[in-house]
Write a protein that holds these residues in place. Structure first.
Motif, PDB file in Angstrom:
ATOM      1  N   ILE A  41       0.881  -1.079  -0.042  1.00 11.61           N
ATOM      2  CA  ILE A  41      -0.045   0.181   0.219  1.00 11.61           C
ATOM      3  C   ILE A  41       0.906   1.111  -0.039  1.00 11.61           C
ATOM      4  CG2 ILE A  41      -1.882   1.193   1.272  1.00 11.61           C
ATOM      5  CD1 ILE A  41      -2.666  -1.263   2.513  1.00 11.61           C
ATOM      6  N   THR A  42       0.776   2.240  -0.927  1.00 11.16           N
ATOM      7  CA  THR A  42       1.616   3.270  -1.185  1.00 11.16           C
ATOM      8  C   THR A  42       0.720   4.637  -1.225  1.00 11.16           C
ATOM      9  OG1 THR A  42       3.319   2.062  -2.615  1.00 11.16           O
ATOM     10  CG2 THR A  42       3.270   4.411  -2.576  1.00 11.16           C
ATOM     11  N   SER A  43       0.944   5.504   0.006  1.00 10.43           N
ATOM     12  CA  SER A  43       0.278   6.510  -0.102  1.00 10.43           C
ATOM     13  C   SER A  43       1.249   7.804  -0.433  1.00 10.43           C
ATOM     14  CB  SER A  43      -0.199   6.771   1.293  1.00 10.43           C
ATOM     15  OG  SER A  43       0.834   7.154   2.055  1.00 10.43           O
ATOM     16  N   SER A  44       1.135   8.962  -0.355  1.00  6.24           N
ATOM     17  CA  SER A  44       1.913  10.362  -0.866  1.00  6.24           C
ATOM     18  C   SER A  44       3.225  10.205   0.245  1.00  6.24           C
ATOM     19  CB  SER A  44       1.157  11.320  -0.837  1.00  6.24           C
ATOM     20  OG  SER A  44       0.654  11.486   0.475  1.00  6.24           O
ATOM     21  N   ASP A  45       3.082   9.491   1.404  1.00  5.32           N
ATOM     22  CA  ASP A  45       3.957  10.032   2.185  1.00  5.32           C
ATOM     23  C   ASP A  45       4.615   8.654   2.866  1.00  5.32           C
ATOM     24  OD1 ASP A  45       1.922   9.367   3.749  1.00  5.32           O
ATOM     25  OD2 ASP A  45       2.243  11.388   4.968  1.00  5.32           O
ATOM     26  N   SER A  46       3.705   7.359   2.760  1.00  5.21           N
ATOM     27  CA  SER A  46       4.175   6.370   3.283  1.00  5.21           C
ATOM     28  C   SER A  46       4.001   4.991   2.413  1.00  5.21           C
ATOM     29  CB  SER A  46       3.520   6.060   4.749  1.00  5.21           C
ATOM     30  OG  SER A  46       3.550   7.126   5.731  1.00  5.21           O
ATOM     31  N   THR A  47       4.520   3.749   2.918  1.00  7.37           N
ATOM     32  CA  THR A  47       4.303   2.641   2.349  1.00  7.37           C
ATOM     33  C   THR A  47       4.093   1.683   3.275  1.00  7.37           C
ATOM     34  OG1 THR A  47       5.701   3.342   0.466  1.00  7.37           O
ATOM     35  CG2 THR A  47       5.395   0.846   0.656  1.00  7.37           C
ATOM     36  N   TYR A  48       3.112   0.594   2.989  1.00  7.60           N
ATOM     37  CA  TYR A  48       2.859  -0.409   4.138  1.00  7.60           C
ATOM     38  C   TYR A  48       2.705  -1.497   3.501  1.00  7.60           C
ATOM     39  CZ  TYR A  48       1.106   3.717   6.410  1.00  7.60           C
ATOM     40  OH  TYR A  48       1.020   5.050   7.037  1.00  7.60           O
ATOM     41  N   CYS A  49       2.744  -2.730   4.199  1.00 11.37           N
ATOM     42  CA  CYS A  49       2.869  -4.266   3.674  1.00 11.37           C
ATOM     43  C   CYS A  49       1.677  -4.856   4.617  1.00 11.37           C
ATOM     44  CB  CYS A  49       3.911  -4.957   4.047  1.00 11.37           C
ATOM     45  SG  CYS A  49       3.759  -6.582   3.611  1.00 11.37           S
ATOM     46  N   LEU A  50       0.514  -5.326   3.757  1.00 12.89           N
ATOM     47  CA  LEU A  50      -0.621  -5.923   4.196  1.00 12.89           C
ATOM     48  C   LEU A  50      -0.610  -7.441   3.996  1.00 12.89           C
ATOM     49  CD1 LEU A  50      -3.566  -5.690   5.485  1.00 12.89           C
ATOM     50  CD2 LEU A  50      -4.310  -5.255   3.249  1.00 12.89           C
ATOM     51  N   LYS A  51      -0.887  -8.267   4.886  1.00 14.72           N
ATOM     52  CA  LYS A  51      -0.891  -9.729   4.789  1.00 14.72           C
ATOM     53  C   LYS A  51      -2.420 -10.173   5.061  1.00 14.72           C
ATOM     54  CE  LYS A  51       2.413 -12.581   5.743  1.00 14.72           C
ATOM     55  NZ  LYS A  51       3.350 -13.418   6.467  1.00 14.72           N
ATOM     56  N   ILE A  52      -3.003 -10.870   4.187  1.00 17.06           N
ATOM     57  CA  ILE A  52      -4.232 -11.419   4.510  1.00 17.06           C
ATOM     58  C   ILE A  52      -4.165 -12.936   4.331  1.00 17.06           C
ATOM     59  CG2 ILE A  52      -6.724 -11.688   3.676  1.00 17.06           C
ATOM     60  CD1 ILE A  52      -6.136  -8.744   2.327  1.00 17.06           C
ATOM     61  N   ALA A  53      -4.639 -13.654   5.473  1.00 17.06           N
ATOM     62  CA  ALA A  53      -4.681 -14.965   5.506  1.00 17.06           C
ATOM     63  C   ALA A  53      -5.875 -15.631   5.843  1.00 17.06           C
ATOM     64  CB  ALA A  53      -3.238 -15.551   6.257  1.00 17.06           C
ATOM     65  N   HIS A  54      -6.218 -16.882   5.886  1.00 15.08           N
ATOM     66  CA  HIS A  54      -7.329 -17.440   6.524  1.00 15.08           C
ATOM     67  C   HIS A  54      -7.156 -17.467   7.925  1.00 15.08           C
ATOM     68  CE1 HIS A  54      -8.864 -18.854   2.670  1.00 15.08           C
ATOM     69  NE2 HIS A  54      -7.780 -19.527   2.234  1.00 15.08           N
ATOM     70  N   ALA A  55      -8.299 -17.557   8.763  1.00 15.75           N
ATOM     71  CA  ALA A  55      -8.143 -17.452  10.170  1.00 15.75           C
ATOM     72  C   ALA A  55      -7.290 -18.885  10.602  1.00 15.75           C
ATOM     73  CB  ALA A  55      -9.710 -17.645  10.730  1.00 15.75           C
ATOM     74  N   ARG A  56      -6.797 -18.377  11.768  1.00 17.95           N
ATOM     75  CA  ARG A  56      -5.629 -19.446  12.302  1.00 17.95           C
ATOM     76  C   ARG A  56      -4.419 -19.751  11.527  1.00 17.95           C
ATOM     77  NH1 ARG A  56     -10.889 -21.136  12.843  1.00 17.95           N
ATOM     78  NH2 ARG A  56     -10.540 -22.965  11.301  1.00 17.95           N
ATOM     79  N   GLU A  57      -4.064 -18.855  10.960  1.00 19.81           N
ATOM     80  CA  GLU A  57      -2.854 -18.868  10.135  1.00 19.81           C
ATOM     81  C   GLU A  57      -1.793 -18.189  10.638  1.00 19.81           C
ATOM     82  OE1 GLU A  57      -2.113 -20.781   7.355  1.00 19.81           O
ATOM     83  OE2 GLU A  57      -3.945 -21.818   7.216  1.00 19.81           O
ATOM     84  N   ARG A  58      -1.804 -17.978  11.896  1.00 20.55           N
ATOM     85  CA  ARG A  58      -0.613 -17.431  12.787  1.00 20.55           C
ATOM     86  C   ARG A  58      -0.358 -15.957  12.396  1.00 20.55           C
ATOM     87  NH1 ARG A  58       3.123 -21.602  14.937  1.00 20.55           N
ATOM     88  NH2 ARG A  58       2.345 -23.530  14.954  1.00 20.55           N
ATOM     89  N   LEU A  59      -1.222 -15.218  11.976  1.00 24.43           N
ATOM     90  CA  LEU A  59      -0.748 -13.984  11.774  1.00 24.43           C
ATOM     91  C   LEU A  59      -0.917 -13.116  13.072  1.00 24.43           C
ATOM     92  CD1 LEU A  59      -2.513 -12.455   8.647  1.00 24.43           C
ATOM     93  CD2 LEU A  59      -0.355 -13.525   8.842  1.00 24.43           C
ATOM     94  N   GLN A  60      -1.661 -13.558  13.974  1.00 24.61           N
ATOM     95  CA  GLN A  60      -1.499 -13.095  15.300  1.00 24.61           C
ATOM     96  C   GLN A  60      -0.300 -13.247  16.224  1.00 24.61           C
ATOM     97  OE1 GLN A  60      -4.717 -13.753  18.138  1.00 24.61           O
ATOM     98  NE2 GLN A  60      -4.471 -11.942  19.312  1.00 24.61           N
TER      99      GLN A  60
END
Length: 270
Positions: free
Chosen positions: A34-53
């Motif tokens: 995700i790129t905005s005018s002043d920042s860049t981010y990374c977004l991960k999306i996974a099925h529930a219980r895929e250890r993202l927490q």
């Protein structure tokens, strides 16, 4: 195509009106920039219980020492989990710009692992100890699961013989050194910026554990990506042979064969 309107509100406000591009689209997990005018981010999306927490907690811990991107927001919605984090500058260690100099790559890769393993374990929020890994390996063995490509790598064609060897080694090895491990220490998960470690990513299998688990996967990744065992040996030399127990290294390889490819719970059926 990511439907921004379906994102949780806390995540959506970072994406709306900004450029969103896919970095990885997999069945289990997708990654977006995700790129905005002043920042860049990374977004991960996974099925529930895929250890993202779990990954979010490990990122928070490692970011305190400058070894990982800072997590910004974790949100589950019942079906999926969303993890938004800072972007890591540079390129992963499997990038051609680093692969072109394998000697320097091995040295920097080993030194980065030494840095990770030097962290104090006291405040690490997660665990991934050999005892738990062996228990999971036994459950998977009883259910007929193993990664046969890893068995071939270990020069062990028979899963029954491999599991017998695993349990035999586990009975007598000592437990004298625990560190903060990555849990999937492969070249694509280590980020360099001008040959300096800029962060480690995909730390959902990290925690307090045995360093030989990271060493095994570091060796495997070098041989897989560079196609020559001499770089694997250089990696161990730079890390420090005096810190390495060959039996534990073998044990971690056998554990990995039953617990799935790079610690993930899926298996080849060859």
């Amino acid at each position: 195509m990511l439907d921004i309107g379906l994102l949780p509100l806390s995540i959506r406000r970072y994406a709306e009106g900004n450029d969103v591009s896919a970095l990885k689209l997999k069945r289990r997990c997708s990654v977006y920039r995700i790129t905005s005018s002043d920042s860049t981010y990374c977004l991960k999306i996974a099925h529930a219980r895929e250890r993202l927490q779990r990954e979010a907690r490990m990122l928070q811990f490692l970011a305190g020492d400058g070894l990982a991107p800072q997590p910004i927001c974790f949100e589950p919605d019942g079906e999926r989990e969303y993890l938004l984090m800072e972007i890591v500058p540079g390129h992963d260690a499997a990038d051609n710009r680093y692969m072109a100099d394998p000697a320097k790559l091995c040295d920097t890769y080993a030194e980065s692992l030494t840095l990770l393993h030097s962290l104090k374990t006291k405040d690490c929020p997660m665990q991934n100890r050999l005892e738990d890994m062996v228990q999971r390996a036994e459950e998977n063995f009883r259910n007929g699961h193993c990664d046969r490509s890893l068995l071939r790598y270990l020069d062990c064609a028979d899963p029954v013989a491999a599991f017998d060897e695993l349990t035999a080694i586990f009975r007598y090895v000592g437990w004298d050194r625990e560190v903060v491990i990555h849990g999937d220490y492969c070249l694509p998960n280590v980020m360099f910026h001008h040959w300096r470690l800029s962060g480690i990513i995909d730390v959902g299998y990290g925690g307090v554990g045995d360093p030989h688990y990271d060493l095994f996967w570091g060796m495997w990744s070098l041989q897989f990506n560079l196609g020559d065992v001499r770089w694997m040996h250089r990696f161990l030399d730079v890390y420090g042979r005096h810190l390495i127990d060959p039996d534990k290294l073998r044990l971690c390889g056998l554990i990995s064969a039953f617990n799935g490819f790079r610690g993930q719970d899926y298996y080849t059926a060859e």
